[in-house]
Design a protein around this motif. Sequence first.
Motif, PDB file in Angstrom:
ATOM      1  N   GLU A   1       4.166  -5.081  -3.479  1.00  0.00           N
ATOM      2  CA  GLU A   1       2.681  -5.162  -3.040  1.00  0.00           C
ATOM      3  C   GLU A   1       2.818  -5.005  -1.626  1.00  0.00           C
ATOM      4  O   GLU A   1       1.795  -5.559  -0.910  1.00  0.00           O
ATOM      5  N   ASP A   2       3.247  -4.063  -0.913  1.00  0.00           N
ATOM      6  CA  ASP A   2       3.250  -3.626   0.455  1.00  0.00           C
ATOM      7  C   ASP A   2       2.270  -2.477   0.498  1.00  0.00           C
ATOM      8  O   ASP A   2       2.637  -1.119   0.455  1.00  0.00           O
ATOM      9  N   TYR A   3       0.857  -2.645   0.680  1.00  0.00           N
ATOM     10  CA  TYR A   3       0.015  -1.659   0.531  1.00  0.00           C
ATOM     11  C   TYR A   3      -0.068  -1.023   1.676  1.00  0.00           C
ATOM     12  O   TYR A   3      -0.490   0.289   1.771  1.00  0.00           O
ATOM     13  N   ASP A   4       0.369  -1.586   2.971  1.00  0.00           N
ATOM     14  CA  ASP A   4       0.267  -0.559   4.182  1.00  0.00           C
ATOM     15  C   ASP A   4       1.297   0.309   3.939  1.00  0.00           C
ATOM     16  O   ASP A   4       0.723   1.562   4.406  1.00  0.00           O
TER      17      ASP A   4
ATOM     18  N   GLU B   1      -6.497  -4.900  -2.221  1.00  0.00           N
ATOM     19  CA  GLU B   1      -5.993  -3.592  -1.347  1.00  0.00           C
ATOM     20  C   GLU B   1      -5.181  -2.670  -2.209  1.00  0.00           C
ATOM     21  O   GLU B   1      -5.239  -1.393  -2.092  1.00  0.00           O
ATOM     22  N   MET B   2      -4.635  -2.967  -3.287  1.00  0.00           N
ATOM     23  CA  MET B   2      -3.989  -1.961  -4.352  1.00  0.00           C
ATOM     24  C   MET B   2      -4.940  -1.210  -4.878  1.00  0.00           C
ATOM     25  O   MET B   2      -4.821  -0.138  -4.868  1.00  0.00           O
ATOM     26  N   ARG B   3      -6.014  -1.878  -5.367  1.00  0.00           N
ATOM     27  CA  ARG B   3      -7.206  -1.199  -6.291  1.00  0.00           C
ATOM     28  C   ARG B   3      -7.797  -0.265  -5.088  1.00  0.00           C
ATOM     29  O   ARG B   3      -8.397   0.921  -5.474  1.00  0.00           O
ATOM     30  N   ARG B   4      -7.910  -0.714  -3.957  1.00  0.00           N
ATOM     31  CA  ARG B   4      -8.516   0.227  -2.679  1.00  0.00           C
ATOM     32  C   ARG B   4      -7.679   1.580  -2.590  1.00  0.00           C
ATOM     33  O   ARG B   4      -8.163   2.432  -2.312  1.00  0.00           O
ATOM     34  N   VAL B   5      -6.433   1.154  -2.529  1.00  0.00           N
ATOM     35  CA  VAL B   5      -5.395   2.244  -2.535  1.00  0.00           C
ATOM     36  C   VAL B   5      -5.753   3.311  -3.806  1.00  0.00           C
ATOM     37  O   VAL B   5      -5.599   4.519  -3.457  1.00  0.00           O
TER      38      VAL B   5
ATOM     39  N   ILE C   1      -2.216   1.712 -10.647  1.00  0.00           N
ATOM     40  CA  ILE C   1      -2.562   0.523  -9.732  1.00  0.00           C
ATOM     41  C   ILE C   1      -4.088   0.108  -9.546  1.00  0.00           C
ATOM     42  O   ILE C   1      -4.571  -0.615  -8.840  1.00  0.00           O
ATOM     43  N   GLU C   2      -4.930   0.943 -10.278  1.00  0.00           N
ATOM     44  CA  GLU C   2      -6.337   0.630 -10.190  1.00  0.00           C
ATOM     45  C   GLU C   2      -6.603  -0.647 -10.850  1.00  0.00           C
ATOM     46  O   GLU C   2      -7.875  -0.992 -10.730  1.00  0.00           O
TER      47      GLU C   2
END
Length: 1430
Positions: A1213-1216, A1244-1248, A1237-1238
Amino acid sequence: MQISHKYGMIYVITKLGLLFVYDLETATAVYRNRISPDPIFLTSEASSVGGFYAINRRGQVLLATVNETTLVPFVSGQLNNLELAVNLAKRGNLPGAENLVVQRFQELFAQTKYKEAAELAAESPQGILRTPDTVAKFQSVPVQSGQTPPLLQYFGTLLTRGKLNAFESLELSRLVVNQNKKNLLENWLAEDKLECSEELGDLVKTVDNDLALKIYIKARATPKVVAAFAERREFDKILIYSKQVGYTPDYLFLLQTILRSDPQGAVNFALMMSQMEGGCPVDYNTITDLFLQRNMIREATAFLLDVLKPNLPEHAFLQTKVLEINLVTFPNVADAILANGMFSHYDRPRIAQLCEKAGLYMRALQHYSELSDIKRIIVNTHAIEPQALVEFFGTLSREWALECMKDLLLVNLRGNLQIIVQVAKEYCEQLGVDACIKIFEQFKSYEGLYFFLGSYLSSSEDPDIHFKYIEAAAKTGQIKEVERVTRESNFYDPEKTKNFLMEAKLPDARPLINVCDRYGFVPDLTHYLYSSNMLRYIEGYVQKVNPGNAPLVVGQLLDDECPEDFIKGLILSVRSLLPVEPLVEECEKRNRLRLLTQFLEHLVSEGSQDVHVHNALGKIIIDSNNNPEHFLTTNPYYDSRVVGKYCEKRDPTLAVVAYRRGQCDDELINVTNKNSLFKLQARYVVERMDGDLWAKVLDPENEFRRQLIDQVVSTALPESKSPEQVSAAVKAFMTADLPHELIELLEKIVLQNSAFSGNFNLQNLLILTAIKADPSRVMDYINRLDNFDGPAVGEVAVEAQLYEEAFAIFKKFNLNVQAVNVLLDNIRDINRAVEFAFRVEEDAVWSQVAKAQLREGLVSDAIESFIRADDATQFLEVIRAAEEADVYHDLVKYLLMVRQKAKEPKVDSELIYAYAKIDRLGDIEEFILMPNVANLPNVGDRLYDEALYEAAKIIFAFISNWAKLACTLVKLKQFQGAVDAARKANSSKTWKEVCFACVDAEEFRLAQICGLNIIVQVDDLEEVSEYYQNRGCFNELISLMESGLGLERAHMGIFTELGVLYARYRYEKLMEHIKLFSTRLNIPKLIRACDEQQHWKELTYLYIQYDEFDNAATTVMNHSPEAWDHMQFKDIIVKVANVELYYKAVHFYLQEHPDLINDVLNVLALRVDHTRVVDIMRKAGHLRLVKPYMVAVQSNNVSAVNEALNEIYVEEEDYDRLRESIDFHDNFDQIGLAQKIEKHELLEMRRVAAYIYKKAGRWKQSIALSKKDNLYKDAMETASQSGDRELAEELLVYFIDQGKKECFASCLFVCYDLIRADVALELAWMNNMIDFAFPYLLQFIREYTGKVDELIKDKIDALKEEKAKENEEKDIIKQQNMYAQLLPLALPAPPMPGMGGAGMGGGFAAPPPPMGGMGMPPMPPFGMPPMGSY
């Protein structure tokens, strides 16, 4: 160090991979950097790119050169060296210095340094200053009086530096043309100083068409080149040039144009078109019609004949056409065309009819295919060449040809006979000879038959043909030909021909004579000629034709009862040419031999020695009984057999006389036997002394032998006084094996006091005969006779085994050696021989006795006999026998006697050996000190081989053979002495023998002394080592090798062998030994030893030292408990050549050292396939273990690495880090990751995921996902980046629906470029959001106001530019007028019409003539177009 001549740079490359770049002219440092992490050991110039090649230790080949686009900016910017930058740009024609060069040019121009400015412009990099602006700038400079105009200085500088461009070439040429300096243009073009263009060609065309054509060609102005070639009538060059440049002119128009002025040139041009690749661009028929429309028959014919040469079926119409037009207008041309046979596809019936109308009957015959047409034409022989008609017959079938021949003979037999004969001659094989003969016979044309068969006769062997020819020749009166054929031909039927000639009764009898003479019809010929009263021909035949057949003629004349006078006259007319023998035979057969008496006597009187003449004459004398004995005994020429045979029945005694005279043995024996004339026979046989004759009469089969022997013994031999006759008779008796008769004869002759009693040969013969026939009489004959050959008879007696008689003969003649040989060899009584030797006391006799005793094995007696004989010749046999009998004491005495007579090495050697055998060592020492010729080395070897070591030691010590002495001492167990002797011998073989003996005797100290002298020899080292090891002396061997390390001659083999021994027997010393002496070891051999003994650590070290990194790595991984060391393995694995070992190492570390796997992978990062590594770790389930490695190599943007890291980041869960990875490394399955990951629980994952959709261009999915998570800013940015107006407007509607007024205003700002103003206003007005849309409206109005202002400004600027351009053109015209006045100062030329004087105030030169004549519009003065034409 390498020098770049292209850029003028110096490259200095160090071994550590550092590169230093310097300027070649100023030695200024330009650049430095490391180009290789590995050492570089070789460089070479790369002249094509201005750089160099380098090879480093890893085997990489590097190519280094400068970057042309950045070099000059780097020098001017980074180094701040403007002068060097400009020089580099000019020298290497490099970009990047444009501003500097232009600035410098302007400075020089401002300083009126026009020459320097011109040089700078000429050398400007990439020609940035060589533009029309520069030319205009030089043109604008006012010319100072007495100075060269700057423009000319500029052009002069350009010409000296290289080639002018198109604009410069045009401007300079315009100046030169105006001054009529055409030679300058020619020189510049020849030197390739001008760039050719169409405009330049147009300018030069006003003064020189040839020079203009060259310019057009170089400028590739194809239409102008074609037009120029057409004007010059060089039509062939048009096609060649068009083909070269790929241009397609209007060929039909060109051909029509050429036709009007040059018909022959038009033909040539048309032919050249026909030979073009891809076929003729104009149809052949069209071209032909063009010629025919102008009544150019010959030209059309010439063209068609050339293009129709291939004789293709598709050209049938054209072939017919060319023949038709010529048969109508020029029949002779058509005839020539048909004669060449170049066409075969035209309309033959049509051409045949036209040929008949034109009177070309021969051509009509060749083209008609019906027999009726051929018969109609062929009778016109008056208009057809005979030879052609004959050749035509060769094209007809056999039946048609025969029919035509009959028609020709039927129409005009006499006139056409010659043609028919010629046809029959030419085609007799096809028509058949019989058919031709039948035609001639059908028309009873013997003349035709004669001429036809005359040509065929030489090749025919048919008797009937030859007879018919003779018959035809005879009936046509060709008597000479009849005579020739009968004389030369071998194939006619002689009987049939003879009968025909007799029946024909030709006035000339020579043909009949030829036939009868050749085929043996001479009696018939004679009878015909005699009965026809042609006696003259008989005489001519006998005298001139064949005198050899005269006997047959005479015989036939005698049969025809011809008068003798004519016959005698005929014989005498021939004389010596007449063969006598057949003539005598013919006359004798008819009992008319006396007829030849006169002829024979005449021949004898002429001195004839012919045997047949004398035979015939002798027969006549015998018949007439005219003293025949005198003739038989005195005439030397007759044949005794022939005459004797003739006399046998008339008088046998005369026959004996004749046979005796000719030595006709068989005939004489037969006639005497038949008539019992044995006394005459015996006398003849004795007198003849012929062995064969004696053998015949003494043959047991001869029934008259006894009568002959009696006559020989009683009459013939007693009457003879010749010893040879007696000897021959005795020999004959011996040969006939009549010994008893011979003994009686010889006793009578030898023992009864005859004339031959003391004859040596007869006495020998008597004894020899007795030896063979009656041995009991031999001893009596030996005692009674003295005059015989004792040695020879004795040998015969020995052969006959009469040994006592032989001994008596040898003893009687004092032949003691032969006598004793008989006793020894034949009688075999040695005692009797010894007694005989004592009695005669001869050395030779004793010698023979000694040899016999030696053969019988009586060695001691033989030695005593040899000593009595004083015979030293048989010393070899004596030595061999004495050694076999072991009687060395007697042998010593014999050899001492022999030494007094001969100096033989064998004798002295055997004497030493004998001394040794009887153990007289003192005598050996005394003997070798005395002068001798003994072969001491051989003696020593022999003594050594027979284990007589003490004696051998004396010999070897005396001759200083230390090697053998050492071996001998070893045998005697004297090891110290053996070592001393080996040291003196200094031989490898000797050292080995002594060493091995010492080892076997456990004398290891002495063995080591010997071994140190052996192991310095590479070839012997292994043998010594094996010998020690086979006997278990391992410590002693290691001690020996360790001692050998300190020798001066110590070599690699000693160090290696010691290492092998350590590996086998002292493992603890192995590693130390390897490290100390790694450079002096044979590593492959030691590797094998360590592998056999399983010393893995040492084996790994050896592989590393030997650069076998693959094997080293394999060994470490296979035997890691002993061989693995992490730091060492890292050094090894990066140097292996087999890439599979990289992945094997990954597996190895994963299994045994997972904590260090990232360290290894970082080392291998540049070498491994990252995808494969990730697959390995994924399958092993330890992907997280290599995360540091994957982070380090993610910069390579490998799909597998990216996906693995993204997977780890998602799990962590390291989205950065995930977003960073997505931004910088896009090589992965983006959609798959986004879908994964959606639905992640983390926002933040969904944002990615939305971000990934945006990057992938899936705008709707991204916006939908952002709207779902209320990430409106992300949604607006996505819509703006999509460029999709519909999405942006849909987002506005969404915000309105959601009541998000602020978001509505923000979206208008973010998506400003996409949203239409009417839509925005409509939505705002309808939803009461005008206030939120007002900022958007202000921005929109301001933007469009600015755009209108820009359009108005652009329009004004365009008008200003147009006006300025008009002013500039006017200024250019003024400047050109000014330069026309200044040109004479730089380019002097003769005065031209319209010029004032020598000063500057004269008027302008007259304009050049207009160019309208070349199809070009007229040009105004100075090459400028009229200004009003625009």
